[in-house]
Design a protein around this motif. Structure first.
Motif, PDB file in Angstrom:
ATOM      1  N   LEU A  33       0.823  -1.206   0.000  1.00 23.47           N
ATOM      2  CA  LEU A  33       0.000   0.000   0.000  1.00 23.47           C
ATOM      3  C   LEU A  33       0.856   1.254   0.000  1.00 23.47           C
ATOM      4  O   LEU A  33       1.725   1.422   0.853  1.00 23.47           O
ATOM      5  N   ILE A  34       0.595   2.126  -0.975  1.00 25.49           N
ATOM      6  CA  ILE A  34       1.150   3.476  -0.964  1.00 25.49           C
ATOM      7  C   ILE A  34       0.009   4.414  -0.620  1.00 25.49           C
ATOM      8  O   ILE A  34      -1.009   4.446  -1.321  1.00 25.49           O
ATOM      9  N   THR A  35       0.151   5.170   0.446  1.00 23.72           N
ATOM     10  CA  THR A  35      -0.962   5.979   0.931  1.00 23.72           C
ATOM     11  C   THR A  35      -0.451   7.289   1.513  1.00 23.72           C
ATOM     12  O   THR A  35       0.707   7.377   1.937  1.00 23.72           O
ATOM     13  N   ASP A  36      -1.316   8.288   1.515  1.00 24.68           N
ATOM     14  CA  ASP A  36      -0.923   9.554   2.129  1.00 24.68           C
ATOM     15  C   ASP A  36      -1.516   9.717   3.521  1.00 24.68           C
ATOM     16  O   ASP A  36      -1.380  10.767   4.147  1.00 24.68           O
ATOM     17  N   ALA A  47       1.458  -6.519   3.229  1.00 22.35           N
ATOM     18  CA  ALA A  47       2.853  -6.957   3.259  1.00 22.35           C
ATOM     19  C   ALA A  47       3.777  -5.798   3.578  1.00 22.35           C
ATOM     20  O   ALA A  47       4.818  -5.975   4.214  1.00 22.35           O
ATOM     21  N   GLU A  48       3.388  -4.593   3.119  1.00 22.76           N
ATOM     22  CA  GLU A  48       4.162  -3.396   3.422  1.00 22.76           C
ATOM     23  C   GLU A  48       3.313  -2.165   3.114  1.00 22.76           C
ATOM     24  O   GLU A  48       2.452  -2.196   2.237  1.00 22.76           O
ATOM     25  N   GLN A  49       3.589  -1.095   3.850  1.00 21.68           N
ATOM     26  CA  GLN A  49       2.887   0.162   3.643  1.00 21.68           C
ATOM     27  C   GLN A  49       3.900   1.302   3.631  1.00 21.68           C
ATOM     28  O   GLN A  49       4.777   1.368   4.483  1.00 21.68           O
ATOM     29  N   ILE A  50       3.769   2.200   2.633  1.00 23.43           N
ATOM     30  CA  ILE A  50       4.617   3.389   2.548  1.00 23.43           C
ATOM     31  C   ILE A  50       3.706   4.610   2.522  1.00 23.43           C
ATOM     32  O   ILE A  50       2.737   4.652   1.759  1.00 23.43           O
ATOM     33  N   ARG A  51       4.027   5.594   3.347  1.00 29.86           N
ATOM     34  CA  ARG A  51       3.245   6.829   3.372  1.00 29.86           C
ATOM     35  C   ARG A  51       4.005   7.937   2.662  1.00 29.86           C
ATOM     36  O   ARG A  51       5.118   8.292   3.062  1.00 29.86           O
ATOM     37  N   VAL A  52       3.418   8.447   1.599  1.00 28.45           N
ATOM     38  CA  VAL A  52       3.963   9.596   0.876  1.00 28.45           C
ATOM     39  C   VAL A  52       2.777  10.446   0.427  1.00 28.45           C
ATOM     40  O   VAL A  52       1.643   9.958   0.357  1.00 28.45           O
ATOM     41  N   PRO A  53       2.977  11.715   0.105  1.00 24.91           N
ATOM     42  CA  PRO A  53       1.890  12.533  -0.444  1.00 24.91           C
ATOM     43  C   PRO A  53       1.597  12.088  -1.880  1.00 24.91           C
ATOM     44  O   PRO A  53       2.290  12.472  -2.820  1.00 24.91           O
ATOM     45  N   THR A  54       0.592  11.258  -2.055  1.00 28.36           N
ATOM     46  CA  THR A  54       0.375  10.597  -3.342  1.00 28.36           C
ATOM     47  C   THR A  54      -0.128  11.533  -4.440  1.00 28.36           C
ATOM     48  O   THR A  54      -0.130  11.153  -5.616  1.00 28.36           O
ATOM     49  N   TYR A  55      -0.572  12.745  -4.087  1.00 25.74           N
ATOM     50  CA  TYR A  55      -0.876  13.715  -5.134  1.00 25.74           C
ATOM     51  C   TYR A  55       0.410  14.174  -5.845  1.00 25.74           C
ATOM     52  O   TYR A  55       0.356  14.694  -6.951  1.00 25.74           O
ATOM     53  N   ASP A  56       1.548  13.967  -5.216  1.00 22.36           N
ATOM     54  CA  ASP A  56       2.840  14.259  -5.825  1.00 22.36           C
ATOM     55  C   ASP A  56       3.250  13.016  -6.614  1.00 22.36           C
ATOM     56  O   ASP A  56       3.715  12.017  -6.041  1.00 22.36           O
ATOM     57  N   ALA A  58       5.680  12.302  -8.646  1.00 23.69           N
ATOM     58  CA  ALA A  58       7.079  11.891  -8.588  1.00 23.69           C
ATOM     59  C   ALA A  58       7.362  11.078  -7.323  1.00 23.69           C
ATOM     60  O   ALA A  58       8.065  10.052  -7.371  1.00 23.69           O
ATOM     61  N   GLN A  59       6.807  11.515  -6.178  1.00 25.00           N
ATOM     62  CA  GLN A  59       7.019  10.772  -4.932  1.00 25.00           C
ATOM     63  C   GLN A  59       6.290   9.435  -4.958  1.00 25.00           C
ATOM     64  O   GLN A  59       6.793   8.434  -4.442  1.00 25.00           O
ATOM     65  N   LEU A  60       5.102   9.399  -5.569  1.00 27.54           N
ATOM     66  CA  LEU A  60       4.367   8.141  -5.673  1.00 27.54           C
ATOM     67  C   LEU A  60       5.158   7.132  -6.503  1.00 27.54           C
ATOM     68  O   LEU A  60       5.302   5.962  -6.116  1.00 27.54           O
ATOM     69  N   VAL A  61       5.692   7.581  -7.635  1.00 23.91           N
ATOM     70  CA  VAL A  61       6.452   6.677  -8.502  1.00 23.91           C
ATOM     71  C   VAL A  61       7.716   6.185  -7.800  1.00 23.91           C
ATOM     72  O   VAL A  61       8.062   4.990  -7.876  1.00 23.91           O
ATOM     73  N   GLU A  62       8.398   7.064  -7.101  1.00 17.43           N
ATOM     74  CA  GLU A  62       9.607   6.643  -6.393  1.00 17.43           C
ATOM     75  C   GLU A  62       9.275   5.633  -5.297  1.00 17.43           C
ATOM     76  O   GLU A  62      10.023   4.671  -5.080  1.00 17.43           O
ATOM     77  N   ALA A  63       8.152   5.828  -4.597  1.00 14.60           N
ATOM     78  CA  ALA A  63       7.726   4.861  -3.577  1.00 14.60           C
ATOM     79  C   ALA A  63       7.442   3.511  -4.215  1.00 14.60           C
ATOM     80  O   ALA A  63       7.777   2.451  -3.658  1.00 14.60           O
ATOM     81  N   ARG A  82      -8.468  10.091  -7.759  1.00 14.39           N
ATOM     82  CA  ARG A  82      -7.353  10.935  -7.331  1.00 14.39           C
ATOM     83  C   ARG A  82      -6.002  10.414  -7.776  1.00 14.39           C
ATOM     84  O   ARG A  82      -5.075  11.190  -7.988  1.00 14.39           O
ATOM     85  N   ASP A  83      -5.862   9.090  -7.923  1.00 16.09           N
ATOM     86  CA  ASP A  83      -4.555   8.520  -8.240  1.00 16.09           C
ATOM     87  C   ASP A  83      -4.477   7.938  -9.645  1.00 16.09           C
ATOM     88  O   ASP A  83      -3.557   7.173  -9.947  1.00 16.09           O
ATOM     89  N   VAL A  84      -5.418   8.281 -10.516  1.00 10.79           N
ATOM     90  CA  VAL A  84      -5.399   7.744 -11.876  1.00 10.79           C
ATOM     91  C   VAL A  84      -4.132   8.165 -12.615  1.00 10.79           C
ATOM     92  O   VAL A  84      -3.465   7.348 -13.271  1.00 10.79           O
ATOM     93  N   LEU A  85      -3.763   9.446 -12.528  1.00 15.18           N
ATOM     94  CA  LEU A  85      -2.574   9.926 -13.234  1.00 15.18           C
ATOM     95  C   LEU A  85      -1.304   9.294 -12.669  1.00 15.18           C
ATOM     96  O   LEU A  85      -0.433   8.833 -13.425  1.00 15.18           O
ATOM     97  N   GLY A  86      -1.191   9.242 -11.344  1.00 13.87           N
ATOM     98  CA  GLY A  86      -0.001   8.680 -10.725  1.00 13.87           C
ATOM     99  C   GLY A  86       0.146   7.193 -10.964  1.00 13.87           C
ATOM    100  O   GLY A  86       1.253   6.692 -11.200  1.00 13.87           O
ATOM    101  N   THR A  87      -0.969   6.469 -10.931  1.00 14.76           N
ATOM    102  CA  THR A  87      -0.917   5.033 -11.163  1.00 14.76           C
ATOM    103  C   THR A  87      -0.500   4.723 -12.591  1.00 14.76           C
ATOM    104  O   THR A  87       0.239   3.771 -12.850  1.00 14.76           O
TER     105      THR A  87
END
Length: 413
Positions: A33-36, A47-56, A58-63, A82-87
């Motif tokens: 899970l990648i979540t803000d 299995a794992e969770q990373i918190r990043v500002p997912t509207y960003d 670049a940060q979502l992709v790096e996560a 909200r995450d269509v572009l990032g996904t």
């Protein structure tokens, strides 16, 4: 190493996001899970969770890249607009199936969507992009009245205003121009102050739930919708549609044409449209699952096939599976705050549990919470919902009518 899927945030409703986690586990997939914001999920389900500002993005992709270095990632999925572009960017970065970054913007901006569908004018209303009041006045001359003014980049029926005369233009514009700003909601960061004026479409309202896999479009079904004037808030959904076969066939033809024209070759879609008795007209289409429990619960309750499992199958490069049948019907009734104030709770819940066909009762708001209503706020006044299943859409509708008469939200001023 177990195959894993990256989920970019979860549905806000616990019943819906548990369905997503259950679908992954049914397919033997670990969930990354990648979540803000911290997810209300038992740690053992992730299995794992990373918190990043997912509207960003670049940060979502790096996560996502970081997760792929530690896990065997076979798919990427989002459950909301909200995450269509990032996904799309993350799927490209990891060389996984998904909506392409080139096609994604048309699914997140209503004006871009209309422009990309210029080859299918028979399905489109008259429309115009608006960023100033002067532009709105000129647009009204082209579009005419009645019309609808709404943000180009919103989601979940946020900010829809009916325009019936020139006198309606200024108050609608002022409220929406102030509302569509990233400091109000980050979803407007890529469409700040951008609105669209559209011809008011008449007829019954519906959504189409489906998938695209390697360019082949599959419709899982059509949902009948009930909305509440004047802000077009969706209050009820019944699946499958009770429309005549000829109407359903016309809607499916439109859906296949729209999905293909917009370049969605791998992914899911939720298309909204109207049927005026003669033809189907497009309202909009989203590259994500339908909300309000439609795809998490109504589709599987009615068809025997998990829409979420098929969503994950497509995200991991597999074809969707057909319904198992026999086909039944399912529906959801949402309970809205009658006015702004303090939510005290629901009356009639005990009586509701005795209604035949009831599958779930959902309470989305804690007693004591302050609720606001449109046009001040669009997301707080949906307080809960009831989900039912029966043999036919007519039986579902009758059951929802009963529950609507039994369950009463109490809001004090």
């Amino acid at each position: 190493m177990t195959d894993a899927v990256i989920m970019c945030n979860l549905r806000p409703n616990q019943l819906e996001h548990h369905a997503a986690l259950r679908a992954a586990h049914q397919l033997g997939l670990d969930v990354l899970l990648i979540t803000d914001q911290k997810a209300d999920v038992a740690p053992s389900l992730l299995a794992e969770q990373i918190r990043v500002p997912t509207y960003d993005i670049a940060q979502l992709v790096e996560a996502g890249r970081e997760l792929a270095r530690r896990h065997r990632v076979t798919g990427v999925v989002t459950w909301s607009d909200r995450d269509v572009l990032g996904t799309a960017e993350l799927a490209r970065a990891l060389d996984l199936p998904g909506l392409s970054p080139e096609a994604a913007p048309a699914f997140r901006n209503k004006h871009r969507m209309r422009s990309a569908l210029s080859a299918l004018p028979e399905y489109l209303p008259r429309y115009a992009r608006v960023t100033s009041f002067d532009e709105l006045e000129r647009a009204a001359e082209h579009v005419g009245t009645p019309a609808v003014l709404k943000p180009t980049g919103a989601a979940g029926s946020i900010g829809i205003f009916e325009i019936h005369s020139p006198a309606d233009l200024r108050p609608a514009f002022d409220q929406l121009h102030a509302y569509t700003r990233p400091e109000v909601h980050p979803i407007f960061a890529t469409s700040t102050g951008e609105l669209i004026l559209e011809e008011f479409l008449t007829g019954s309202e519906h959504s189409v739930e489906g998938y695209a896999h390697q360019g082949r479009v599959t419709v899982a079904g059509i949902t009948d919708k009930t909305t509440l004037a004047p802000f077009h808030t969706e209050t009820r959904h019944v699946f499958p549609s009770a429309l005549p076969e000829a109407a359903r066939a016309a809607i499916i033809r439109m859906t296949e044409a729209v999905v293909t024209e917009l370049g969605l070759t791998d992914g899911v879609f939720h298309l909204e449209c109207k049927w005026d008795g003669e033809r189907a007209r497009l309202i909009e289409i989203a590259a994500r699952v339908g909300g309000d429990h439609i795809t998490s619960h109504l589709v599987p309750l009615a068809t025997g096939r998990s829409f979420y499992e098929n969503t994950l199958r497509i995200a991991t490069g597999q074809a969707p599976l057909a319904p198992t049948g026999p086909e039944l019907a399912a529906g959801v009734q949402k309970f809205l705050a009658p006015h702004a104030g303090t939510f005290q709770g629901f009356e009639g819940l005990a009586e509701a549990t005795t209604v035949p066909g009831l599958e779930h009762l959902v309470v989305d708001t804690r007693p004591g919470a302050t609720v606001r209503v449109p046009p001040e706020h669009y997301m707080e006044y949906a307080l809960g919902a009831a989900l039912v299943r029966a043999g036919t859409p007519a039986e579902v509708t009758a059951t929802l009518d009963t529950l609507q008469s039994v369950i009463r939200p109490v809001v004090t001023a």
